[in-house]
Design a protein around this motif. Structure first.
Motif, PDB file in Angstrom:
ATOM      1  N   PRO A 100       0.836  -1.208   0.000  1.00  0.00           N
ATOM      2  CA  PRO A 100       0.000   0.000   0.000  1.00  0.00           C
ATOM      3  C   PRO A 100       0.869   1.257   0.000  1.00  0.00           C
ATOM      4  N   LEU A 132      -1.404  -1.537  -6.022  1.00  0.00           N
ATOM      5  CA  LEU A 132      -2.649  -2.151  -6.517  1.00  0.00           C
ATOM      6  C   LEU A 132      -3.796  -1.152  -6.343  1.00  0.00           C
ATOM      7  N   GLY A 133      -3.440   0.136  -6.358  1.00  0.00           N
ATOM      8  CA  GLY A 133      -4.451   1.186  -6.217  1.00  0.00           C
ATOM      9  C   GLY A 133      -4.693   1.539  -4.762  1.00  0.00           C
ATOM     10  N   PRO A 134      -5.501   2.590  -4.526  1.00  0.00           N
ATOM     11  CA  PRO A 134      -5.674   3.100  -3.159  1.00  0.00           C
ATOM     12  C   PRO A 134      -6.689   2.336  -2.311  1.00  0.00           C
ATOM     13  N   ARG A 135      -7.313   1.332  -2.887  1.00  0.00           N
ATOM     14  CA  ARG A 135      -8.329   0.592  -2.122  1.00  0.00           C
ATOM     15  C   ARG A 135      -7.677  -0.475  -1.242  1.00  0.00           C
ATOM     16  N   ILE A 136      -8.387  -0.859  -0.207  1.00  0.00           N
ATOM     17  CA  ILE A 136      -7.885  -1.899   0.694  1.00  0.00           C
ATOM     18  C   ILE A 136      -8.370  -3.254   0.186  1.00  0.00           C
ATOM     19  N   LEU A 137      -7.423  -4.126  -0.106  1.00  0.00           N
ATOM     20  CA  LEU A 137      -7.789  -5.445  -0.639  1.00  0.00           C
ATOM     21  C   LEU A 137      -7.596  -6.515   0.429  1.00  0.00           C
ATOM     22  N   ARG A 138      -8.446  -7.526   0.401  1.00  0.00           N
ATOM     23  CA  ARG A 138      -8.220  -8.662   1.286  1.00  0.00           C
ATOM     24  C   ARG A 138      -6.965  -9.408   0.812  1.00  0.00           C
ATOM     25  N   GLU A 190     -14.187  -4.664  -3.583  1.00  0.00           N
ATOM     26  CA  GLU A 190     -12.833  -4.296  -3.129  1.00  0.00           C
ATOM     27  C   GLU A 190     -12.039  -3.630  -4.232  1.00  0.00           C
ATOM     28  N   ALA A 215      -6.903  -2.024 -11.258  1.00  0.00           N
ATOM     29  CA  ALA A 215      -6.394  -1.590  -9.944  1.00  0.00           C
ATOM     30  C   ALA A 215      -4.874  -1.434  -9.986  1.00  0.00           C
ATOM     31  N   GLY A 251      -2.895   1.699 -10.638  1.00  0.00           N
ATOM     32  CA  GLY A 251      -2.648   2.635  -9.549  1.00  0.00           C
ATOM     33  C   GLY A 251      -3.667   3.753  -9.426  1.00  0.00           C
ATOM     34  N   VAL A 252      -4.670   3.790 -10.298  1.00  0.00           N
ATOM     35  CA  VAL A 252      -5.654   4.887 -10.205  1.00  0.00           C
ATOM     36  C   VAL A 252      -6.626   4.629  -9.075  1.00  0.00           C
TER      37      VAL A 252
END
Lengths: 242, 242
Positions: free
Chosen positions: A175, A219-225, B109, B238, B241-242
């Motif tokens: 992250p 892997l982008g700004p989202r939180i992934l499991r 996600e 994802a 990186g956006v």
């Protein structure tokens, strides 16, 4: 996508054998599989050894407990070209429950050549039983067959992340990283992609990896499991079309 | 990756509310959730309305069956910037069993803003029950909360693929295609990514889509299950990186 429930016209059933040889004798278990597929003597099947070797064979004998196959010399070794230009290892932290099974299955479809289990500082699970490892290997074999891979990915016993060694590139999803997988893929050496546990990698672990030359990627700004991140990594690689 | 089991120091719990308002009264169900989180009056929580609105509120009253929250005027609306530059719709063929639940969870996600279910010619399932749709929507809500999305993706009732309309770009994963998702992403308009059923899209369906301007993209030469392909598509997005 293109998975199939049984070969439509023109396509052959696939069968894993211990070793490709001019004559191959199958044991009761593989023979049962041939019966399930309703194959008859005289029919051709695609045989593969799970280590990249693949050929076409003719079923010459089939009874309740054994079967005999002969390699078809007229059929050139078949290559789908479905493997990446370099072997790709997925290094994945141990996960609880059935999550690893899902990751192994999808990682096999998405072209991983090896799956290295990792013991990490913040892992949900500290170890994996022998039986579970056997099960993961069986799942890799099934998934390889279903997705027509020529290679059955090795699922390797867990090692502590700080003991991990690798050849070529190592890319770690982390992250806050800015670098992008597609910008770093060179395919001039083997590749390892690493995905951490639910709690993330520890600072010491990240430092260990980067000191040894690993690159941290986004892997982008989202939180992934922890079970989604490895599929995003391998999916991004698959979507490059190689 | 970075999912958490409870906010470590400095991070706030998140709570979905019907509407952001200066004073928000919670019903028994949301109040129970606050008890589970062991929140106490005086503590701050992040509230979001599932439609993109997000703010910080102070818990002022909490008893067994109800709770009262006041928006914190000192805290500016918080934006994680975790949404894509344009809304992304995942159009996905109906799948059997629990596969759709897994796809909805991971797609949430991975940043989908909408999930449009599709009835396709070769689909495993022809329809979806009302109860199952409710369950998929609940799963999208849970996944949005866990991944700290500000938007809860809509899960839309199935439409026949040939009735699908879209705004902006439509990219369809299709075996044998050469074009790459990362080359086509422009983010100057909304985006729909489409993934077919286990049996693939029919020729008529592919023609229908391309006639209307859809582009066919590659996910590599491997055969993917219908539940893996959408995650590879969204994972590739994802990983930009956006």
């Amino acid at each position: 996508m293109g998975a199939r429930h049984g070969p439509p016209g023109g396509l052959m059933h696939r069968l894993q054998v211990g070793e490709l040889a001019p004559t191959m004798r199958l044991g009761p278990q593989e023979t049962r599989h041939l019966h399930v597929l309703r194959l008859r003597p005289g029919e051709r099947v695609q045989v593969f050894d799970g280590r990249g070797g693949e050929a076409v064979a003719v079923l010459s004998e089939l009874d309740a407990g054994h079967a005999l196959l002969h390699l078809d010399p007229a059929a050139a070794a078949h290559s789908r070209g479905a493997e990446y230009p370099q072997p790709v290892t997925l290094a994945i932290a141990l996960l609880k429950g059935d999550k690893l099974a899902d990751v192994v299955r999808a990682a096999t479809e998405l072209g991983a050549a090896r799956i290295q289990l990792l013991i990490t500082a913040h892992a949900e699970a500290r170890d994996i039983g022998a039986q579970k490892l056997v099960r993961l290997r069986r799942i890799a074999g099934e998934a390889a067959r279903q997705s027509e891979r020529r290679i059955v990915p090795d699922v390797l016993e867990p090692v502590p992340l700080t003991k991990l060694t690798w050849e070529g590139q190592l890319l770690t999803a982390h992250p806050g990283s800015q670098e992008r997988l597609t910008d770093l893929l060179t395919w001039d050496a083997p590749l390892t992609v690493l995905s951490g546990p639910e709690g993330g990698l520890s600072t010491a672990e990240v430092e260990h990896l980067t000191r040894q030359g690993a690159r941290l990627i986004t892997l982008g700004p989202r939180i992934l499991r922890a079970e989604t991140a490895p599929l995003a990594l391998l999916g991004a690689m698959a979507a490059t079309g190689v």
